[in-house]
Each structure stands twice: as structure tokens, then as C-alpha cells.
Design an enzyme around this catalytic site. Structure first.
Site, short mmCIF file in Angstrom:
data_model
loop_
_atom_site.label_atom_id
_atom_site.label_comp_id
_atom_site.label_asym_id
_atom_site.label_seq_id
_atom_site.Cartn_x
_atom_site.Cartn_y
_atom_site.Cartn_z
N PHE A 183 44.02 46.60 50.47
CA PHE A 183 43.42 47.06 51.73
C PHE A 183 42.87 45.93 52.58
O PHE A 183 42.72 46.08 53.80
CB PHE A 183 42.30 48.08 51.43
CG PHE A 183 40.98 47.44 51.05
CD1 PHE A 183 40.10 46.99 52.03
CD2 PHE A 183 40.62 47.28 49.71
CE1 PHE A 183 38.90 46.38 51.68
CE2 PHE A 183 39.42 46.68 49.37
CZ PHE A 183 38.56 46.22 50.35
N LYS A 228 54.72 49.34 50.16
CA LYS A 228 53.76 50.42 49.84
C LYS A 228 52.40 49.84 50.18
O LYS A 228 51.80 49.12 49.39
CB LYS A 228 53.86 50.79 48.35
CG LYS A 228 53.40 52.20 48.01
CD LYS A 228 52.00 52.56 48.44
CE LYS A 228 50.94 52.03 47.51
NZ LYS A 228 49.55 52.23 48.04
N GLU A 279 46.58 52.66 50.66
CA GLU A 279 46.36 54.00 51.23
C GLU A 279 45.07 54.06 52.04
O GLU A 279 44.78 55.06 52.68
CB GLU A 279 46.36 55.06 50.13
CG GLU A 279 45.37 54.86 48.99
CD GLU A 279 45.89 53.98 47.86
OE1 GLU A 279 46.47 52.90 48.15
OE2 GLU A 279 45.73 54.36 46.68
N ARG A 280 44.27 52.97 52.00
CA ARG A 280 43.00 52.99 52.72
C ARG A 280 43.16 52.62 54.20
O ARG A 280 42.39 53.05 55.04
CB ARG A 280 42.02 52.00 52.10
CG ARG A 280 41.89 52.17 50.60
CD ARG A 280 40.45 52.12 50.18
NE ARG A 280 40.36 52.13 48.74
CZ ARG A 280 40.30 53.23 48.00
NH1 ARG A 280 40.34 54.42 48.58
NH2 ARG A 280 40.23 53.16 46.69
N SER A 314 43.85 43.94 42.93
CA SER A 314 42.83 43.59 41.94
C SER A 314 43.49 43.15 40.63
O SER A 314 44.64 43.50 40.34
CB SER A 314 41.92 44.79 41.70
OG SER A 314 42.70 45.88 41.25
N CYS A 373 39.87 37.82 49.25
CA CYS A 373 40.12 37.27 47.92
C CYS A 373 39.75 35.80 47.86
O CYS A 373 39.61 35.23 46.79
CB CYS A 373 41.58 37.43 47.56
SG CYS A 373 42.64 36.56 48.70
N GLU A 380 33.89 40.71 39.99
CA GLU A 380 34.27 40.44 41.38
C GLU A 380 33.58 41.50 42.22
O GLU A 380 33.97 42.67 42.19
CB GLU A 380 35.79 40.53 41.56
CG GLU A 380 36.20 40.23 43.00
CD GLU A 380 37.68 40.44 43.29
OE1 GLU A 380 38.31 41.33 42.68
OE2 GLU A 380 38.21 39.72 44.16
P1 NAD Z 1 43.88 47.52 44.30
O1 NAD Z 1 44.33 46.77 43.12
O2 NAD Z 1 42.98 48.68 44.11
O3 NAD Z 1 45.14 48.10 45.12
C1 NAD Z 1 46.21 47.28 45.51
C2 NAD Z 1 47.47 48.12 45.62
O4 NAD Z 1 47.79 48.65 44.33
C3 NAD Z 1 47.33 49.32 46.56
O5 NAD Z 1 48.52 49.44 47.30
C4 NAD Z 1 47.13 50.49 45.61
O6 NAD Z 1 47.66 51.70 46.10
C5 NAD Z 1 47.89 50.06 44.37
N1 NAD Z 1 47.32 50.56 43.12
C6 NAD Z 1 46.00 50.85 42.87
N2 NAD Z 1 45.84 51.24 41.59
C7 NAD Z 1 47.07 51.20 41.02
C8 NAD Z 1 47.55 51.48 39.70
N3 NAD Z 1 46.75 51.89 38.74
N4 NAD Z 1 48.87 51.33 39.47
C9 NAD Z 1 49.70 50.90 40.44
N5 NAD Z 1 49.29 50.62 41.70
C10 NAD Z 1 48.00 50.76 41.99
O7 NAD Z 1 43.23 46.46 45.30
P2 NAD Z 1 42.43 46.71 46.64
O8 NAD Z 1 41.09 47.29 46.32
O9 NAD Z 1 43.29 47.40 47.65
O10 NAD Z 1 42.25 45.20 47.16
C11 NAD Z 1 41.20 44.37 46.78
C12 NAD Z 1 41.59 43.47 45.62
O11 NAD Z 1 42.73 42.70 45.96
C13 NAD Z 1 40.51 42.47 45.26
O12 NAD Z 1 40.45 42.38 43.86
C14 NAD Z 1 41.01 41.17 45.86
O13 NAD Z 1 40.54 39.98 45.25
C15 NAD Z 1 42.47 41.32 45.66
N6 NAD Z 1 43.22 40.46 46.58
C16 NAD Z 1 43.81 39.36 46.05
C17 NAD Z 1 44.50 38.51 46.89
C18 NAD Z 1 45.16 37.28 46.35
O14 NAD Z 1 45.91 36.69 47.09
N7 NAD Z 1 44.97 36.89 45.12
C19 NAD Z 1 44.60 38.78 48.26
C20 NAD Z 1 43.98 39.93 48.75
C21 NAD Z 1 43.30 40.76 47.88
#
Ligand code: NAD
Length: 491
Positions: free
Chosen positions: A147, A171, A174-175, A224, A279, A376
């Protein structure tokens, strides 16, 4: 109520909105987004694969033209896109524009694809034998994004994947899914053939279907750490090429010789920008030696000057966090602090009558092994950890399970150089608090911040989205032909 569509085969596809999309600044549901049915996922994979048949053979100049046009459209529509991002994400308009600008860099890099996809040629490797290599696309890339950067991260992936001749199913989170659909429309306007870039709305179930789908060749994930680990495991079990970037806990080391005003400004910018939902945000300031009291004081003075408010208010320095649930979790670190933690500034007092706002929080004497240090937090909560010397600062960073970004503030070139060499972290800033590499380098962390070996965009992105063929050629004269069952030798 707005229902956000999918974007499939060059057109928006409406469906029943299932999941709420909030405006974090008001706390109200602003739209609904569908979850793609299993049949729709299958259909989209099939049509994207169909589109690959011609896209993979498109000329490099055709792809370059489209990417140039996309760049132009993104510049032209920046204001409109920023408003859309702010409405669903909550970040300030200025920050949304910054995200678009950083995503744009990836399009610009991809515009150089004629150079990036050049192969090698070696003449006369053996008598009458030449060798050349070239790179081809993989096929269908599933791009799964978080998101916090709703257009930049999709551009990291899509610009590079499309330039290398792949088709994409995105994909988005969804937020804040609307801007992905606009990206699809802009790509179509730029001349991308239908079916080459598609957006499927959905949740974890949609992602799982893509990870297991035999029609998907590669998976690019950012999110994450627990989900990144899961995505990597499932997708590799299904024999996909995978890069899965995870979460972070970024340390900013301040050495005793640093300019403390410069360091305090940097800590504020990198700790509280985008409400700490980056991140590459700094979450821990590591004060080395006897400067801690003075540094904390200077950071606290600056915290007092921050304005938290709606992202579309130009007076706001940062906006709300993404959901009410997240707001409560972030505040818990301040309202029930870990033993030993000193709450220097408490942002929980900020009015929450509407919107998911958290004021800037500053916590001192944070130590490893506490929730505050180990988690985090991903919110506007900046921790300060005190260490005795340079070696202790490096040891602290290297003991952390994450390895996304880190920074050092110092006037000592040798210390900075040693730091860069000794830390187990992928991206390092020297007097630069958010060292996101420019697009001609690649982005990626170490340890639990990255699963798979390939960093994203730049040269590693080109390599990830393509594979090499090596052709060994000989044009023998009939008179030279002979039967020889020995292993081919070059001498
Ligand atoms: P998230 O992991 O909750 O979601 C990311 C994506 O995965 C979304 O599209 C979501 O629909 C999907 N998803 C969620 N749960 C899932 C599951 N159980 N199985 C399969 N898919 C699933 O992350 P978020 O809250 O949207 O974003 C924030 C996180 O992303 C933070 O931890 C941040 O550090 C990380 N991030 C990392 C980077 C990087 O480059 N390393 C960059 C941006 C964000």
C-alpha cells in the site's frame, strides 16, 4: 459509492465491490474494490499469455516509443495521479508527487532498453566458430505490491518487465488500488497493446492463485516480511522465478563528530515523512558516544514544529496512517511503552475524532529485545538507541534480522567507508538518510528484507525479467565435415 474496477485486456472491468477502501484522512469508506474470482484470474492469465505471443516479438523501438509516451503522460498527469494517491493512501500531495517522480525514473531507465538488451559477440572462439548471446522475455510476470507506494512500486516492476518483453498482471494493494487502474489506462494511451498490462484487484487469495498458477512465469513481490517469505516459498515451490522484498528496520547512526543540526533534520525527514510508512524510513537513530542528550533534544524541538493533517492540506508535514487498526497498533508502542523506554514526545494525544492520525512520537533509551526495537512499527514513531562507540553501532545493525537500508552521519570519511563495508545491509547512505538508489542501480535489501537473490529495477531488474540464450555458430565447408564422437574442444 465508487467501485474500483479491474483493468483487463485494455479496458476497465466492473465487478461487485467487496473490500472497503478508506480515505484515511476522514476515516470514511471512500470506495469498494472487488476480489477477482478464481475464474477471472484464469481468464486473465490466459489472455495475458495470448498477448505475450506478439508482445515478445515487438521491436525494441516499438517498446521504447511506448515507454517514452508513458513518461510524457505521467509527467502531464502528475497532479491528477497525486490527488488519487493522497485520497486513498493519506500521504501529502507533495509526497505523492515525489513518489511519482521516483517511479518515473524507472520508466526513463527502461527507455534505454536497446542498450540494456544488447547481447555479446565473440568471434573465432575456436577455428571457424563464433558465439553470440541475447536475452529473451520470461512470459507472464505477476506483480504484487504494497500500500505504501501505490504507483512507484508498480512502476519499478512494470516499466522493466514490459521493456524486456514480458506481459504483466498487477495485483495492487487492496488499500489504495485506484492509481493502478489509471496506470493501465495511461499505458494504453501510450500505445501498449491490449492484454499486455492488466490489473486484477483482490486479496491474499488472489495472490495465492497467481503464485500457484501454471501460466505465471515470474513473481515480483514487495510487502511485509512474513508475506514476502510466504510468497517466496510458495512461488518457488511452483517453479517460478521470484524476487520478494520484505520489511525493514532502518538505523541511522550519528557519530560524535557529526553536525547535530544536520543529523536532527535528517532524522525528522526520514523518520516522519509519509507518517513513517516507508520501507526506507529511519526508525532507529543510533546515538554514538556522549552526544545522545543533545541529539534527542534537537530532534524533540523539531518534532514540536511538525504539523500533522490531511494530505491535501499544504500545511501538513505528514498525513494519517493507512487504517484504524494500524493507528491503534502504532499508538500502542507509546501508550504502553516497553520497560526502560522514555517517551520524549507522545503523539497519541492528537485528536482522532476523524481520520487515522497519529502525531509524531519520539522514544529514547530503546534497546534490542523490546517490542519497540524488534518490530517494524511502520508509523511516525522514532526510536533512539544509545551505544558507546562505532563498533557497537555496527554490531547492533548486523544483529538485526532486517537489512534494507541504513545511514551514517559523520564528517569522517574513513569511518563512513568502514561503515559501508562492515554493515550487512543492501542500501547505505552517507549523510543521506533515505538512500533509495537511482534507477540505474538496483533496489534491494539483505537478510529478511529480501527473499530471492535479485534486487529490483536497474540492471538486476533487467536480468530478473529476462533470460539469456547463447548461440554457438559454425559454417563448415562440406570438405571439412567428419564424424568425431569426442566432446567438442576449442583447441
Ligand atoms: P503486506 O505484506 O500486507 O501486503 C503486500 C501485498 O501482499 C498486498 O498486495 C496484499 O494484498 C498481499 N498479501 C497480504 N497478505 C498476503 C498473504 N497472506 N498471502 C499473499 N498475499 C498477501 O504489506 P503492506 O502492509 O501493504 O505494505 C507495507 C510493508 O511493505 C512494510 O512491511 C514495508 O516495509 C514493506 N515494503 C517493503 C519495501 C521494500 O522495498 N523492501 C517497499 C515498500 C514496502
Amino acid at each position: 459509492m465508487r467501485t474500483i474496477p479491474h483493468y483487463i485486456n485494455g479496458a476497465t472491468v466492473s465487478s461487485t465491490g467487496e473490500l472497503p477502501v478508506f480515505n484515511p484522512a476522514t476515516g470514511e469508506i471512500d470506495a469498494r474494490v472487488p476480489v477477482a474470482t478464481s475464474a477471472l484470474v484464469d481468464e486473465t492469465v490466459a489472455l495475458a499469455r495470448g498477448a505475450w505471443e506478439s508482445w515478445r516479438s515487438s521491436s525494441l523501438s516499438q517498446r521504447t516509443n511506448i515507454l517514452f509516451s508513458l513518461r510524457h503522460l505521467l509527467v502531464q498527469r502528475t497532479d491528477e495521479l497525486a490527488v488519487l494517491i493522497t485520497r486513498e493512501h493519506g500521504k501529502t500531495i507533495a509526497d505523492a508527487k515525489g513518489e511519482i517522480a521516483r517511479g518515473l525514473e524507472n520508466v526513463e531507465y527502461a527507455c534505454g532498453l536497446t542498450d540494456h538488451l544488447k547481447g555479446d559477440f565473440s568471434s573465432q572462439v575456436a577455428d571457424g566458430v563464433d558465439v553470440h548471446s541475447f536475452r529473451e522475455s520470461l512470459g507472464l510476470v505477476a506483480a504484487i505490491t504494497p500500500f505504501n507506494f501505490p504507483i512507484m512500486v508498480p512502476l519499478w516492476m512494470a516499466a522493466t518487465a514490459l521493456a524486456t518483453g514480458n506481459v504483466v498482471i498487477l495485483k495492487p494493494s487492496e488499500r489504495d488500488p485506484s492509481v493502478s487502474v489509471r496506470l493501465g489506462e495511461l499505458l494504453a494511451e501510450a500505445g501498449l497493446p491490449a492484454g499486455v498490462f492488466n490489473v486484477l484487484q483482490g486479496n491474499a487469495a488472489t495472490v495465492t492463485q497467481l503464485l500457484e498458477h501454471p501460466g505465471v512465469d515470474a513473481v515480483s513481490f514487495v510487502g511485509s516480511t512474513p508475506v514476502a517469505r510466504h510468497v517466496y516459498q510458495v512461488a518457488t515451490q511452483h517453479e517460478k522465478r521470484v524476487q520478494a522484498l520484505g520489511g525493514a528496520k532502518n538505523h541511522m547512526v550519528v557519530l560524535p563528530d557529526a553536525d547535530l543540526d544536520v543529523a536532527a533534520d535528517a532524522a525528522i525527514n526520514a523518520g516522519f515523512g509519509a507518517a513513517g510508512e516507508r520501507c526506507m524510513a529511519i526508525s532507529v537513530v543510533v546515538a554514538v558516544g556522549d552526544i545522545a542528550d543533545e541529539l534527542v533534544d534537537r530532534i524533540a524541538q523539531r518534532v514540536d514544529r511538525l504539523t500533522v493533517g490531511p494530505g491535501d492540506d499544504p500545511a501538513s508535514d505528514f498525513g494519517p496512517v493507512i487504517t484504524e487498526e494500524h493507528r491503534r497498533r502504532v499508538l500502542s508502542y507509546v501508550t504502553t511503552p516497553d520497560p526502560g523506554v522514555v517517551v520524549v514526545r507522545d503523539g497519541s494525544a492528537m485528536s482522532t475524532a476523524s481520520g487515522f492520525f497519529v502525531g509524531a512520537c519520539l522514544l529514547d533509551h530503546v534497546t534490542p529485545g523490546t517490542r519497540t526495537y524488534d518490530d517494524e512499527i511502520f508509523g511516525p514513531v522514532l526510536s533512539v538507541t544509545r551505544v558507546a562507540n562505532f563498533a557497537a553501532a555496527v554490531a547492533l545493525i548486523n544483529a538485526n534480522p532486517y537489512g534494507n537500508g541504513t545511514a551514517i552521519f559523520t564528517r569522517d570519511g574513513n569511518a563512513a567507508r568502514l561503515f559501508s563495508r562492515q554493515v550487512s545491509v543492501g542500501m547505505i547512505g552517507v549523510n543521506v538518510p533515505i538512500p533509495v538508489p537511482v534507477s540505474s542501480y538496483s533496489f534491494g535489501g539483505w537478510k529478511s528484507s529480501l527473499f530471492g537473490h535479485s534486487h529490483m529495477y536497474g540492471p538486476e531488474g533487467i536480468a530478473f525479467y529476462s533470460r539469456a540464450k547463447v548461440v554457438t555458430t559454425r559454417w563448415p565447408l562440406a570438405s571439412e565435415s567428419q564424424i568425431d564422437l569426442g566432446f567438442p574442444r576449442t583447441r
